[in-house]
Design a protein around this motif. Structure first.
Motif, short mmCIF file in Angstrom:
data_model
loop_
_atom_site.label_atom_id
_atom_site.label_comp_id
_atom_site.label_asym_id
_atom_site.label_seq_id
_atom_site.Cartn_x
_atom_site.Cartn_y
_atom_site.Cartn_z
N VAL A 161 0.82 -1.22 0.00
CA VAL A 161 0.00 0.00 0.00
C VAL A 161 0.85 1.26 0.00
CG1 VAL A 161 -1.98 -1.10 1.11
CG2 VAL A 161 -0.26 0.03 2.52
N ILE A 162 2.05 1.18 0.56
CA ILE A 162 2.95 2.33 0.54
C ILE A 162 3.59 2.48 -0.84
CG2 ILE A 162 4.98 3.40 1.60
CD1 ILE A 162 2.53 3.16 3.46
N LYS A 163 3.96 1.36 -1.42
CA LYS A 163 4.58 1.38 -2.75
C LYS A 163 3.67 2.03 -3.79
CE LYS A 163 6.92 -2.20 -3.99
NZ LYS A 163 7.32 -3.56 -4.44
N ASP A 164 2.36 1.81 -3.67
CA ASP A 164 1.41 2.32 -4.65
C ASP A 164 0.70 3.60 -4.20
OD1 ASP A 164 2.00 0.23 -6.37
OD2 ASP A 164 0.43 -1.06 -5.56
N LEU A 165 1.10 4.15 -3.05
CA LEU A 165 0.39 5.30 -2.50
C LEU A 165 0.77 6.59 -3.21
CD1 LEU A 165 -1.39 6.59 -0.29
CD2 LEU A 165 0.66 6.70 1.16
N ASP A 166 -0.24 7.36 -3.58
CA ASP A 166 -0.05 8.73 -4.04
C ASP A 166 -0.56 9.70 -2.98
OD1 ASP A 166 1.21 8.40 -6.60
OD2 ASP A 166 -0.69 7.60 -7.34
N GLU A 167 -1.87 9.63 -2.72
CA GLU A 167 -2.44 10.49 -1.70
C GLU A 167 -3.72 9.87 -1.15
OE1 GLU A 167 -3.57 14.32 -3.14
OE2 GLU A 167 -4.72 13.52 -4.83
N ILE A 168 -4.08 10.31 0.04
CA ILE A 168 -5.31 9.88 0.69
C ILE A 168 -6.08 11.13 1.09
CG2 ILE A 168 -6.35 8.62 2.62
CD1 ILE A 168 -3.70 7.11 2.91
N GLU A 169 -7.33 11.20 0.68
CA GLU A 169 -8.20 12.29 1.12
C GLU A 169 -8.91 11.86 2.40
OE1 GLU A 169 -8.60 15.29 -0.07
OE2 GLU A 169 -7.37 15.09 -1.89
N ILE A 170 -8.87 12.70 3.41
CA ILE A 170 -9.57 12.43 4.66
C ILE A 170 -10.88 13.22 4.62
CG2 ILE A 170 -9.47 12.55 7.17
CD1 ILE A 170 -7.42 10.68 5.97
N THR A 171 -12.00 12.52 4.71
CA THR A 171 -13.30 13.15 4.46
C THR A 171 -14.23 13.16 5.66
OG1 THR A 171 -14.25 11.07 3.66
CG2 THR A 171 -13.17 12.47 2.03
N ARG A 209 -8.47 1.68 0.20
CA ARG A 209 -9.77 2.01 -0.39
C ARG A 209 -10.82 2.14 0.70
NH1 ARG A 209 -13.05 -2.63 -1.15
NH2 ARG A 209 -12.00 -4.52 -0.41
N SER A 210 -11.81 2.98 0.43
CA SER A 210 -12.90 3.19 1.36
C SER A 210 -13.90 2.04 1.26
CB SER A 210 -13.60 4.52 1.06
OG SER A 210 -14.66 4.74 1.97
N VAL A 211 -14.33 1.52 2.41
CA VAL A 211 -15.28 0.40 2.43
C VAL A 211 -16.40 0.72 3.41
CG1 VAL A 211 -13.56 -1.34 1.80
CG2 VAL A 211 -14.00 -0.85 4.21
N ASN A 212 -17.54 0.08 3.20
CA ASN A 212 -18.65 0.18 4.14
C ASN A 212 -18.43 -0.77 5.31
OD1 ASN A 212 -20.10 2.04 2.50
ND2 ASN A 212 -20.88 0.33 1.27
N TYR A 213 -19.05 -0.46 6.43
CA TYR A 213 -18.90 -1.28 7.63
C TYR A 213 -19.24 -2.74 7.36
CZ TYR A 213 -19.86 -3.00 12.37
OH TYR A 213 -19.87 -3.73 13.53
N GLU A 214 -20.37 -2.97 6.66
CA GLU A 214 -20.82 -4.34 6.41
C GLU A 214 -19.91 -5.10 5.46
OE1 GLU A 214 -22.68 -1.67 6.34
OE2 GLU A 214 -24.11 -1.98 7.99
#
Length: 239
Positions: free
Chosen positions: A25-35, A207-212
């Motif tokens: 995940v670090i190797k492929d990381l560009d940016e993360i938006e915190i929403t 990636r963003s996921v739902n709780y379920e």
């Protein structure tokens, strides 16, 4: 909400073949938006969630062994290997906050005793409280408004009932005191916090996921509903 964006400064990295840059995940990381004011990092052990959380703490100038900006003490292997390679974007910038490492909380408690700071944690040494009580003392007495809190597996010392207490603390601090939380966790109880963003580090991407959708929810739900069959199948695999 204060921290809005996390970027990996890829141009600074000479090689992605060594730790921590070799983590997928670090190797492929560009940016993360915190929403959201409450964001969870989830994933199997070794997926990089704690590594990234520690790097954020380092960039905030919090003690990466656990603590805030003013908690100065040394613990072996507490230096972040990633902190120099990320950029944080704020709106607005805050300097108040705390980094909790469940695995090194003992050292933080010792540090508080050494500086005579027990009065700020309910009047009792954190070492003279149970593990769960000491965590709640930290959350109740140290955490205040207009701050960012970075927590690595805070559920480690909390019973299920105490986890519900902690959810109420998060609720009060975000709604009434303008706090932000980023939490790495394995707890299906904490992950149930309403309107939180859950970022999964599994499968080599963030990636963003739902709780379920989380394994934490699905596995726990299946176990509770089919406990006998689950255990029968689990133990049969060993025979």
């Amino acid at each position: 909400m204060f921290l809005r964006n996390i970027q990996l400064e890829r141009e600074k990295i000479e090689s992605f073949g060594s730790y921590p840059f070799s983590i997928p995940v670090i190797k492929d990381l560009d940016e993360i938006e915190i929403t959201a004011p409450v964001t969870f990092f989830i994933g199997e052990n070794g997926t990089g969630k704690s590594t990234l959380l520690e790097a954020i703490a380092d960039k905030c100038e919090f003690n990466t062994a656990g603590g805030g900006r003013n908690n100065v003490y040394e613990v072996d292997a507490s230096a972040s290997a990633l902190g120099d390679y990320i950029r944080l974007s704020w709106l607005p910038k805050v300097t108040n906050g705390f980094f909790l490492r469940a695995e090194s909380f003992y050292h933080f408690a010792t540090h508080i005793d050494q500086i005579g700071g027990a009065h700020a944690y309910g009047g009792r040494s954190l070492h003279h409280q149970s593990h769960g009580e000491s965590f709640l003392s930290l959350f109740l007495h140290r955490f205040r408004g207009k701050a960012i809190y970075l927590l690595d597996e805070p559920e480690a010392a909390l019973s299920p009932n105490r986890q519900f207490t902690f959810l109420r603390i998060i609720h009060d601090l975000t709604r009434k005191e303008d706090c932000q939380f980023i939490i790495a966790t394995h707890s299906p109880i904490l992950l149930g916090y309403p309107d939180a963003e859950i970022l999964s580090f599994d499968d080599g991407e963030i990636r963003s996921v739902n709780y379920e959708e989380t394994d934490h929810y699905r596995v726990t739900k299946y176990f509770l509903e089919h406990r006998e069959k689950f255990l029968e199948d689990l133990f049969a695999e060993e025979e």
